[in-house]
Design an enzyme around this catalytic site. Sequence first.
Site, PDB file in Angstrom:
ATOM      1  N   ASP A  78      27.073  -2.468  10.661  1.00  0.00           N
ATOM      2  CA  ASP A  78      27.820  -2.124   9.452  1.00  0.00           C
ATOM      3  C   ASP A  78      26.959  -1.412   8.420  1.00  0.00           C
ATOM      4  O   ASP A  78      27.438  -0.543   7.690  1.00  0.00           O
ATOM      5  CB  ASP A  78      28.423  -3.385   8.827  1.00  0.00           C
ATOM      6  CG  ASP A  78      29.671  -3.844   9.568  1.00  0.00           C
ATOM      7  OD1 ASP A  78      29.884  -3.380  10.701  1.00  0.00           O
ATOM      8  OD2 ASP A  78      30.415  -4.671   9.021  1.00  0.00           O
ATOM      9  N   CYS A 119      25.261  -9.901  14.910  1.00  0.00           N
ATOM     10  CA  CYS A 119      25.614  -9.232  13.663  1.00  0.00           C
ATOM     11  C   CYS A 119      27.101  -8.917  13.530  1.00  0.00           C
ATOM     12  O   CYS A 119      27.817  -8.762  14.516  1.00  0.00           O
ATOM     13  CB  CYS A 119      24.813  -7.937  13.539  1.00  0.00           C
ATOM     14  SG  CYS A 119      23.032  -8.222  13.408  1.00  0.00           S
ATOM     15  N   ASP A 120      27.528  -8.841  12.280  1.00  0.00           N
ATOM     16  CA  ASP A 120      28.772  -8.222  11.848  1.00  0.00           C
ATOM     17  C   ASP A 120      29.988  -8.681  12.655  1.00  0.00           C
ATOM     18  O   ASP A 120      30.293  -9.851  12.695  1.00  0.00           O
ATOM     19  CB  ASP A 120      28.597  -6.697  11.822  1.00  0.00           C
ATOM     20  CG  ASP A 120      27.456  -6.292  10.882  1.00  0.00           C
ATOM     21  OD1 ASP A 120      27.377  -6.892   9.797  1.00  0.00           O
ATOM     22  OD2 ASP A 120      26.651  -5.422  11.224  1.00  0.00           O
ATOM     23  N   LYS A 121      30.677  -7.754  13.353  1.00  0.00           N
ATOM     24  CA  LYS A 121      31.942  -8.098  14.026  1.00  0.00           C
ATOM     25  C   LYS A 121      31.726  -8.673  15.414  1.00  0.00           C
ATOM     26  O   LYS A 121      32.685  -9.041  16.093  1.00  0.00           O
ATOM     27  CB  LYS A 121      32.837  -6.848  14.148  1.00  0.00           C
ATOM     28  CG  LYS A 121      33.031  -6.101  12.846  1.00  0.00           C
ATOM     29  CD  LYS A 121      33.602  -7.008  11.761  1.00  0.00           C
ATOM     30  CE  LYS A 121      33.307  -6.491  10.380  1.00  0.00           C
ATOM     31  NZ  LYS A 121      31.898  -6.551   9.981  1.00  0.00           N
ATOM     32  N   CYS A 192      20.527  -9.432   9.028  1.00  0.00           N
ATOM     33  CA  CYS A 192      20.023  -9.282   7.659  1.00  0.00           C
ATOM     34  C   CYS A 192      19.880 -10.639   6.980  1.00  0.00           C
ATOM     35  O   CYS A 192      20.718 -11.524   7.129  1.00  0.00           O
ATOM     36  CB  CYS A 192      20.927  -8.352   6.866  1.00  0.00           C
ATOM     37  SG  CYS A 192      20.913  -6.672   7.509  1.00  0.00           S
ATOM     38  N   GLU A 446      34.284  -1.475   4.556  1.00  0.00           N
ATOM     39  CA  GLU A 446      33.568  -2.296   3.578  1.00  0.00           C
ATOM     40  C   GLU A 446      33.180  -1.432   2.384  1.00  0.00           C
ATOM     41  O   GLU A 446      32.819  -0.269   2.541  1.00  0.00           O
ATOM     42  CB  GLU A 446      32.313  -2.902   4.206  1.00  0.00           C
ATOM     43  CG  GLU A 446      32.622  -3.987   5.212  1.00  0.00           C
ATOM     44  CD  GLU A 446      31.382  -4.681   5.748  1.00  0.00           C
ATOM     45  OE1 GLU A 446      31.545  -5.731   6.375  1.00  0.00           O
ATOM     46  OE2 GLU A 446      30.259  -4.170   5.546  1.00  0.00           O
ATOM     47  N   SER A 472      31.141  -6.029   2.252  1.00  0.00           N
ATOM     48  CA  SER A 472      30.026  -6.566   3.008  1.00  0.00           C
ATOM     49  C   SER A 472      29.689  -7.940   2.456  1.00  0.00           C
ATOM     50  O   SER A 472      29.935  -8.234   1.282  1.00  0.00           O
ATOM     51  CB  SER A 472      28.817  -5.641   2.856  1.00  0.00           C
ATOM     52  OG  SER A 472      27.636  -6.298   3.229  1.00  0.00           O
TER      53      SER A 472
END
Length: 558
Positions: A78, A119-121, A192, A446, A472
């Site tokens: 992302d 991560c993310d999705k 992150c 986002e 985000s």
Amino acid sequence: MRSDAIKKGHLKAPNRSLLRACGLKDEDFNKPFIGVANSYIDIIPGHYFLNDYAKIIKDEIRKNGCVPFEFNTIGVDDGIAMGHEGMLYSLPSREIIANSIETVMNAHQLDALICIPNCDKITPGMLMGALRVNVPTIFVSGGPMASGVTKKGEKISLSSVFEAVGAYEAKKISEEEFKDIECSACPSGGSCSGMFTANSMNTLCEAMGIALEGNGTILALSKEREELLRKAARRICEIALDERFKIRNIITQKAVRNAMVVDMAMGGSSNTVLHMLAISREAGVALDIKDLNFISSKVAHIAKIAPSLNSVYMDDVHKAGGVSAVMAEISSRQGHILELDALTITGESLKERLKNAKIKDENIIRKVDNAYSKVGGLAILFGNLAEQGCVIKTAGIIGERKFKGKAVCFNSQDEAIKGIIKGKVQKGNVCVIRYEGPKGGPGMQEMLSPTSLLMGMGLGADVALITDGRFSGATRGLSVGHISPEAAEGGLIGLLKDGDEIEIDVDAYTIHANLSEEEITQRKKEFVLPQKEVPSRWLRMYQKLVSNASKGAVLDME
């Protein structure tokens, strides 16, 4: 065994012949077949090392008498997809990931599944796919990266870089300082380092009992993380044929409630609401967006982590006792809000898992009687602007929790970024970004770039931002997202004009445009939906099938 469908009997000789070509021997056909769903990809810092992690897991599976079969899902970073058309593909990638898990596992009738997301999705996509397959399943993520440190000794993360863009635009930092932040923020592999979406979801896997203790907080690329991988691999072999540990027996109504309790206590990403609604649907569990304020009202916010508090990162939370310490404190002080009899993947109840958990540093994980807030770190607002609800990360608010201001409207994120840089958004304004919902985007981008610009330019405490898009996990400030119904389906956000007065009251859970019913009716009559060209066939398909954010932005086939 489920895998007998591809390996037993004379009719399956052709199947076995192909499996022998992959290296299987006679004795392997009597062993459980375990799917190893990896998400290795070079362009995501939380994933470039997952190839090595899969090797560790497969080696451990073989040592424990089972046969591993690795396959990969796609992944979108992302942060790298942010601020351009690439972000249109981020949320839709969740559906591709879910479909790929279902496809590979069911096409080959594998007995059990171990997922390696980060991560993310990718984590929610894997959860959704695994729930469709419903075999014994364990999640073990890649782990968070360490926080960065500037030349001045300040701890920073990726969100610091996004905010530095705004600060640099406003000439608040020098080019040298800007470059230092860019080069220092992400010092290693891993998701992150703050309580952004990736770490929020990996934490919730732990809370739901589908991952082992430490999954959300043990640093990536550490010896401790490698040992967690081995433990997870050993455990999936132990339960591969045990129906008690099918994923739908773990992710139950109780587990979903526990996830949302931890989300509130730790101030997770607002994206977790979107994903947990989708995950609950796949699990056959009832979760209504309206339920979340009740949970929030019963849970104190006891762990504040970047971006909400830029001195605390996931490795700090781990040293302070981790997710188990958060849950233990909540369970001991706040009645029966946690479902302690929920089954975890180890065979323990949640109560048994937490029996030795304790807070090791009260500066990082606070006691309930010294909480940052008596209510949780997320809230759902309702009103004429969001009749079906919208989401705000209350943990990230840095100014007033009650805001009244004049609307400054933008019909896309790109338009908003240009407008913010040109100074169109001033103190006291409500920045409105619309036609960025699941259908309107399509893809529900986002809004980290505009929120970070506002923060970096010193407007974070004096401006509100509302959108039918999303944020985000790195976003902070008075940022309201997931407005439903969205502009593209006739929501009031699409009827707003510059200068309209908007009121937001977080503690009253309300968001309202001060327009008369007569004015709204007239605007509806005059409204013409802007036409947006969508060249991508995949995004056009997504646009036709996707529901709005209040339902988790799932693909609705009914």
